[in-house]
Design a protein around this motif. Structure first.
Motif, PDB file in Angstrom:
ATOM      1  N   VAL A  44       0.778  -1.403  -0.055  1.00  0.00           N
ATOM      2  CA  VAL A  44       0.013   0.075   0.115  1.00  0.00           C
ATOM      3  C   VAL A  44       0.899   1.113  -0.044  1.00  0.00           C
ATOM      4  O   VAL A  44       2.181   1.208   0.597  1.00  0.00           O
ATOM      5  N   PRO A  45       0.506   2.241  -0.606  1.00  0.00           N
ATOM      6  CA  PRO A  45       1.099   3.582  -0.530  1.00  0.00           C
ATOM      7  C   PRO A  45       1.237   4.212   0.685  1.00  0.00           C
ATOM      8  O   PRO A  45       0.285   4.206   1.745  1.00  0.00           O
ATOM      9  N   LEU A  46       2.422   4.596   1.112  1.00  0.00           N
ATOM     10  CA  LEU A  46       2.701   5.305   2.344  1.00  0.00           C
ATOM     11  C   LEU A  46       1.673   6.436   2.803  1.00  0.00           C
ATOM     12  O   LEU A  46       1.142   6.676   3.598  1.00  0.00           O
ATOM     13  N   ALA A  47       1.491   7.274   1.611  1.00  0.00           N
ATOM     14  CA  ALA A  47       0.775   8.681   1.688  1.00  0.00           C
ATOM     15  C   ALA A  47      -0.778   8.210   1.971  1.00  0.00           C
ATOM     16  O   ALA A  47      -1.487   8.849   2.810  1.00  0.00           O
ATOM     17  N   GLY A  48      -1.118   7.281   1.301  1.00  0.00           N
ATOM     18  CA  GLY A  48      -2.657   6.955   1.569  1.00  0.00           C
ATOM     19  C   GLY A  48      -2.580   6.182   2.946  1.00  0.00           C
ATOM     20  O   GLY A  48      -3.743   6.704   3.880  1.00  0.00           O
ATOM     21  N   GLU A  49      -1.699   5.715   3.692  1.00  0.00           N
ATOM     22  CA  GLU A  49      -1.985   5.085   4.874  1.00  0.00           C
ATOM     23  C   GLU A  49      -1.730   6.351   6.002  1.00  0.00           C
ATOM     24  O   GLU A  49      -2.299   5.961   7.269  1.00  0.00           O
ATOM     25  N   LEU A  50      -0.974   7.278   5.652  1.00  0.00           N
ATOM     26  CA  LEU A  50      -0.983   8.394   6.826  1.00  0.00           C
ATOM     27  C   LEU A  50      -2.296   9.447   6.557  1.00  0.00           C
ATOM     28  O   LEU A  50      -2.196  10.099   7.695  1.00  0.00           O
ATOM     29  N   GLU A  51      -2.897   9.260   5.728  1.00  0.00           N
ATOM     30  CA  GLU A  51      -3.924  10.198   5.517  1.00  0.00           C
ATOM     31  C   GLU A  51      -4.834  10.462   6.520  1.00  0.00           C
ATOM     32  O   GLU A  51      -5.092  11.453   7.297  1.00  0.00           O
ATOM     33  N   HIS A  52      -5.199   9.418   7.346  1.00  0.00           N
ATOM     34  CA  HIS A  52      -5.967   9.632   8.403  1.00  0.00           C
ATOM     35  C   HIS A  52      -5.302   9.095   9.804  1.00  0.00           C
ATOM     36  O   HIS A  52      -6.029   8.804  10.828  1.00  0.00           O
ATOM     37  N   SER A  53      -3.945   9.086   9.612  1.00  0.00           N
ATOM     38  CA  SER A  53      -3.251   8.774  10.897  1.00  0.00           C
ATOM     39  C   SER A  53      -3.128  10.141  11.700  1.00  0.00           C
ATOM     40  O   SER A  53      -2.614  11.148  11.332  1.00  0.00           O
ATOM     41  N   ASN A  54      -2.771   9.923  13.231  1.00  0.00           N
ATOM     42  CA  ASN A  54      -2.228  10.910  14.048  1.00  0.00           C
ATOM     43  C   ASN A  54      -0.917  10.678  14.727  1.00  0.00           C
ATOM     44  O   ASN A  54      -0.273  11.170  15.456  1.00  0.00           O
ATOM     45  N   THR A  55      -0.587   9.099  14.487  1.00  0.00           N
ATOM     46  CA  THR A  55       0.419   8.845  15.472  1.00  0.00           C
ATOM     47  C   THR A  55       1.244   7.586  14.355  1.00  0.00           C
ATOM     48  O   THR A  55       0.477   6.771  13.668  1.00  0.00           O
ATOM     49  N   VAL A  56       2.663   7.534  14.241  1.00  0.00           N
ATOM     50  CA  VAL A  56       3.240   6.884  13.641  1.00  0.00           C
ATOM     51  C   VAL A  56       4.323   6.425  14.575  1.00  0.00           C
ATOM     52  O   VAL A  56       5.229   6.897  15.015  1.00  0.00           O
ATOM     53  N   VAL A  57       4.438   4.807  14.973  1.00  0.00           N
ATOM     54  CA  VAL A  57       5.703   4.293  15.600  1.00  0.00           C
ATOM     55  C   VAL A  57       6.577   3.425  14.772  1.00  0.00           C
ATOM     56  O   VAL A  57       6.079   2.181  13.913  1.00  0.00           O
ATOM     57  N   MET A  58       7.746   3.719  14.537  1.00  0.00           N
ATOM     58  CA  MET A  58       8.959   2.942  13.661  1.00  0.00           C
ATOM     59  C   MET A  58       9.482   2.058  14.870  1.00  0.00           C
ATOM     60  O   MET A  58      10.098   2.694  15.818  1.00  0.00           O
ATOM     61  N   VAL A  59       9.596   0.886  14.151  1.00  0.00           N
ATOM     62  CA  VAL A  59      10.384   0.037  15.170  1.00  0.00           C
ATOM     63  C   VAL A  59      11.835  -0.525  14.452  1.00  0.00           C
ATOM     64  O   VAL A  59      11.554  -1.169  13.406  1.00  0.00           O
ATOM     65  N   SER A  60      12.633  -0.667  14.989  1.00  0.00           N
ATOM     66  CA  SER A  60      13.890  -0.960  14.434  1.00  0.00           C
ATOM     67  C   SER A  60      15.014  -1.815  15.549  1.00  0.00           C
ATOM     68  O   SER A  60      14.909  -1.367  16.802  1.00  0.00           O
ATOM     69  N   THR A  61      15.619  -2.747  14.988  1.00  0.00           N
ATOM     70  CA  THR A  61      16.525  -3.280  15.834  1.00  0.00           C
ATOM     71  C   THR A  61      18.057  -3.363  15.449  1.00  0.00           C
ATOM     72  O   THR A  61      18.972  -3.659  16.128  1.00  0.00           O
ATOM     73  N   THR A  62      18.082  -3.175  14.174  1.00  0.00           N
ATOM     74  CA  THR A  62      19.510  -3.296  13.469  1.00  0.00           C
ATOM     75  C   THR A  62      20.077  -1.947  12.721  1.00  0.00           C
ATOM     76  O   THR A  62      20.976  -1.803  12.566  1.00  0.00           O
ATOM     77  N   GLY A  63      18.886  -1.132  12.342  1.00  0.00           N
ATOM     78  CA  GLY A  63      19.456   0.379  11.836  1.00  0.00           C
ATOM     79  C   GLY A  63      19.280  -0.176  10.209  1.00  0.00           C
ATOM     80  O   GLY A  63      19.344   0.745   9.332  1.00  0.00           O
ATOM     81  N   GLU A  64      18.671  -0.979   9.769  1.00  0.00           N
ATOM     82  CA  GLU A  64      18.436  -1.144   8.376  1.00  0.00           C
ATOM     83  C   GLU A  64      17.162  -0.453   7.914  1.00  0.00           C
ATOM     84  O   GLU A  64      16.598   0.129   8.778  1.00  0.00           O
TER      85      GLU A  64
END
Length: 159
Positions: free
Chosen positions: A77-97
């Motif tokens: 799915v396109p990022l822009a469409g998923e952010l349209e009605h969002s108010n919080t984004v949590v990014m999870v990383s373990t390695t820095g990739e």
């Protein structure tokens, strides 16, 4: 002569005088949270959290350059469409990739005024590639986070 009886603080809290200090509107609705795994180990953590029952949270995996997200069902799915009605984004990383994906997501959130959080799941390590990847793009950063911290964060934000 009798002495006046003191009322307890609990009883006092129910008086008309104290009622004027009560907040009489309902809690805010659940947040439209998007959770994005940036590497394979983070995907495992996100999938575990996604298996629970959430009101408005949606879960994804991102790969460089980050213009598209992959749902837990494998749909792109396109990022822009998923952010349209969002108010919080949590990014999870373990390695820095997927540093480029983190930058793309972070920039898209900044332009839209979406709050970003980062979970650096590197127990016992204060410095890592994951920290360097997320630091510029997460307004809130949990370092070093445990795998369980994602679920606790989502509960705390009413996701």
């Amino acid at each position: 002569m009798s002495t006046p009886t003191q009322i307890s603080s609990c009883a006092r809290a129910t008086t008309t005088e104290e009622a004027r200090f009560r907040i009489d509107y309902p809690l805010a609705a659940a947040r439209n949270t998007r959770v994005v795994a940036l590497d394979a180990a983070a995907e495992t953590i996100v999938r575990t959290a996604a298996a629970q029952d959430w009101d408005q949270a949606r879960f994804y995996v991102a790969h460089d350059p980050g213009h598209d997200l992959v749902t837990m069902d494998g749909e792109t799915v396109p990022l822009a469409g998923e952010l349209e009605h969002s108010n919080t984004v949590v990014m999870v990383s373990t390695t820095g990739e997927s540093a480029e994906a983190a930058a793309t997501i972070g920039a898209a959130c900044k332009v839209r005024g979406i709050m970003t959080a980062g979970l650096v799941v590197t127990p016992g390590q204060l410095s890592s590639g994951a920290l360097l990847t997320l630091r510029p793009y997460a307004r809130i950063l949990l370092v070093p986070a445990d795998e369980d911290d994602l679920v606790e964060l989502l509960r705390a934000t009413r996701a």
